[in-house]
Scaffold this motif. Structure first.
Motif, PDB file in Angstrom:
ATOM      1  N   LYS A  56       4.548  -6.298   2.626  1.00  0.00           N
ATOM      2  CA  LYS A  56       4.969  -4.999   3.180  1.00  0.00           C
ATOM      3  C   LYS A  56       4.538  -4.865   4.630  1.00  0.00           C
ATOM      4  O   LYS A  56       5.296  -4.384   5.479  1.00  0.00           O
ATOM      5  CB  LYS A  56       4.394  -3.859   2.341  1.00  0.00           C
ATOM      6  N   ALA A  57       3.316  -5.300   4.934  1.00  0.00           N
ATOM      7  CA  ALA A  57       2.828  -5.245   6.315  1.00  0.00           C
ATOM      8  C   ALA A  57       3.645  -6.182   7.209  1.00  0.00           C
ATOM      9  O   ALA A  57       3.951  -5.843   8.359  1.00  0.00           O
ATOM     10  CB  ALA A  57       1.355  -5.639   6.356  1.00  0.00           C
ATOM     11  N   GLU A  59       6.811  -7.086   6.815  1.00  0.00           N
ATOM     12  CA  GLU A  59       8.117  -6.461   7.060  1.00  0.00           C
ATOM     13  C   GLU A  59       7.998  -5.346   8.101  1.00  0.00           C
ATOM     14  O   GLU A  59       8.839  -5.215   8.988  1.00  0.00           O
ATOM     15  CB  GLU A  59       8.684  -5.917   5.751  1.00  0.00           C
ATOM     16  N   LYS A  60       6.939  -4.564   7.987  1.00  0.00           N
ATOM     17  CA  LYS A  60       6.701  -3.473   8.931  1.00  0.00           C
ATOM     18  C   LYS A  60       6.478  -4.005  10.345  1.00  0.00           C
ATOM     19  O   LYS A  60       6.915  -3.419  11.332  1.00  0.00           O
ATOM     20  CB  LYS A  60       5.487  -2.658   8.485  1.00  0.00           C
ATOM     21  N   ASP A  61       5.805  -5.148  10.436  1.00  0.00           N
ATOM     22  CA  ASP A  61       5.512  -5.755  11.739  1.00  0.00           C
ATOM     23  C   ASP A  61       6.670  -6.559  12.298  1.00  0.00           C
ATOM     24  O   ASP A  61       6.584  -7.120  13.391  1.00  0.00           O
ATOM     25  CB  ASP A  61       4.275  -6.650  11.640  1.00  0.00           C
ATOM     26  N   GLU A 152      -1.933 -11.955   8.693  1.00  0.00           N
ATOM     27  CA  GLU A 152      -0.746 -11.620   7.917  1.00  0.00           C
ATOM     28  C   GLU A 152      -0.910 -11.947   6.434  1.00  0.00           C
ATOM     29  O   GLU A 152      -0.182 -11.445   5.592  1.00  0.00           O
ATOM     30  CB  GLU A 152       0.492 -12.336   8.489  1.00  0.00           C
TER      31      GLU A 152
END
Length: 418
Positions: A56-57, A59-61, A152
């Motif tokens: 999720k992180a 994808e957000k980044d 990541e």
């Protein structure tokens, strides 16, 4: 968090653990590995929950889909991690091997014995499976290891580490034999790279930027797993069917690996026959070819290669192509633009084959075979920590033996030096 105090505790714990690991029996180490494999296989839900946080992180980044795929843990990938650890169990333990034995005229018996290196720091990016792979190889060789993955994959790496840590404690080994840095703070790496009183070796695995940063800032010896700008030279005496098959395999079997071909060199005498055929096959497979001026005169649909292209590790379906006038021209090109990883010649001429293997200064030099074989399993070593492009202390695939050093043990009967 006081990062310096945290790292000091990590490295001092690793050093103490390394002394115990050095005398751990093969059976104990294998029992720990088996428990590690079982823990991972039985903790899929926990691992995937933590992995989802990283995904999720990512994808957000805005990480690329390819990077996200490398991050992802699935049932099958976790099973593969456990399988990989069990394969390490089946490998011979190199620690304690007598490498050489000498009896001197005065009766001294001298043995050169393989021993662990000590404390190894491994700094890597992206793939969480590296955490399990690196831990298992270092454990088998009696080393203590400190693992620093990319931010990541932080949640995934910590979750995997918890299972490793539990396995060590269950069999009675020091839990500090394997540690993961549980902060993404860059200061942690800075302090690690200066901990030369405690750490014996640093192995960086990742992009060029990561490796350069480690080399420039470490006071500890570093073994570089540098980029793979791999070449295949198609000689004037090549079997062209063989050359075609090898080149297609070297580029296409897995384009994103460090041992994939990035530049194809073709002798001018066979270029008129070979290049149009290989261009067609490569293009049909989705490869973008970037050629020198001579190549583009023959095949103008090729893109123009720039100076930068010759030293680029693409890791995708892009291939640089150059026509050369001689084998010497090919060797010169490799010496200027290559990365000392893996290079191949396709030829039926024995003297040209010998000239190429003698003069190309790379970790792996091939005659009539794909560069894709530069791999610990393919070399019969079993698992590997990576591919070293250095000359000291290891070169090429780093298997278990490359994660050891040696010492001399001398037995006497009271001899004194005169």
């Amino acid at each position: 968090m006081n990062v310096k105090a945290y790292i000091d505790e990590i490295v001092s714990g690793a050093m103490k653990a390394s002394r115990l690991m050095a005398i751990a029996s093969t059976d104990t180490k294998n029992a720990a590995l088996e428990q590690m494999a079982n823990n991972l296989a039985n903790s899929k839900k926990i691992l995937m929950v933590e992995n989802e946080k990283d995904l999720k992180a990512a994808e957000k980044d805005g990480l690329s889909s390819a990077m996200i795929d490398r991050l992802r843990l699935t049932d099958s990938r976790i099973e593969d991690m456990a399988k990989g650890i069990r394969e390490v169990i089946n490998l011979g333990d190199p620690v304690g091997e007598v490498m050489e034995e000498i009896v001197r005229p005065n009766g001294l018996q001298i043995q050169k014995i393989r021993v662990p290196i000590g404390v190894i720091v491994i700094i890597y990016e992206s793939r969480p499976n590296v955490t399990a792979d690196a831990a298992s190889l270092c454990l088998k060789t009696g080393n203590a290891t400190i693992l620093r993955g990319g931010k990541e994959a932080l949640h995934s790496n910590i979750a995997i580490y918890r299972q490793i840590n539990s396995a060590l404690e269950k069999v009675g080994l020091d839990k500090n034999a394997v540690q993961v840095i549980e902060t993404a703070d860059r200061e942690a790496v800075d302090y690690l790279l200066k901990a030369d009183e405690y750490v014996d070796l640093v192995i960086p695995r990742g992009g060029e930027g990561l490796i350069r940063n480690v080399v420039e800032n470490s006071t500890i010896p570093v073994i570089k797993h540098y980029k793979g700008v791999c070449h295949v030279y198609v000689d004037e005496f090549a079997d062209l069917n063989m050359a075609k098959n090898v080149c297609l395999n070297a580029k296409l079997q897995r384009p994103g690996t460090c041992n994939a071909m990035e530049t194809m060199l073709v002798h001018e005498k066979i270029s008129g026959t070979f290049l149009p055929d290989i261009f067609k096959s490569m293009s049909e497979s989705g490869v973008e070819l970037r050629g020198c001026e001579k190549s583009r005169k023959m095949l103008p649909e090729m893109k123009q290669a720039t100076e930068e292209d010759w030293s680029t590790e693409y890791l995708e379906k892009i291939l640089s192509v150059k026509i050369v006038s001689s084998i010497d021209d090919a060797i010169r090109h490799i010496s200027v633009y290559g990365s000392s990883h893996s290079d191949a010649i396709i030829t039926e001429d024995k003297s040209n084959a010998k000239k190429f293997t003698d003069e190309v200064d790379s970790a792996a030099v091939y005659v009539n075979a794909s560069t894709r074989f530069t791999d610990g399993f393919e070399f019969g070593m079993g698992a590997e920590i990576g591919i070293s492009t250095d000359k000291l202390h290891a070169r090429g695939p780093m298997g278990l033996k490359e994660l050891t050093s040696y010492k001399y043990i001398i037995h006497g009967t009271g001899q004194i030096r005169k």
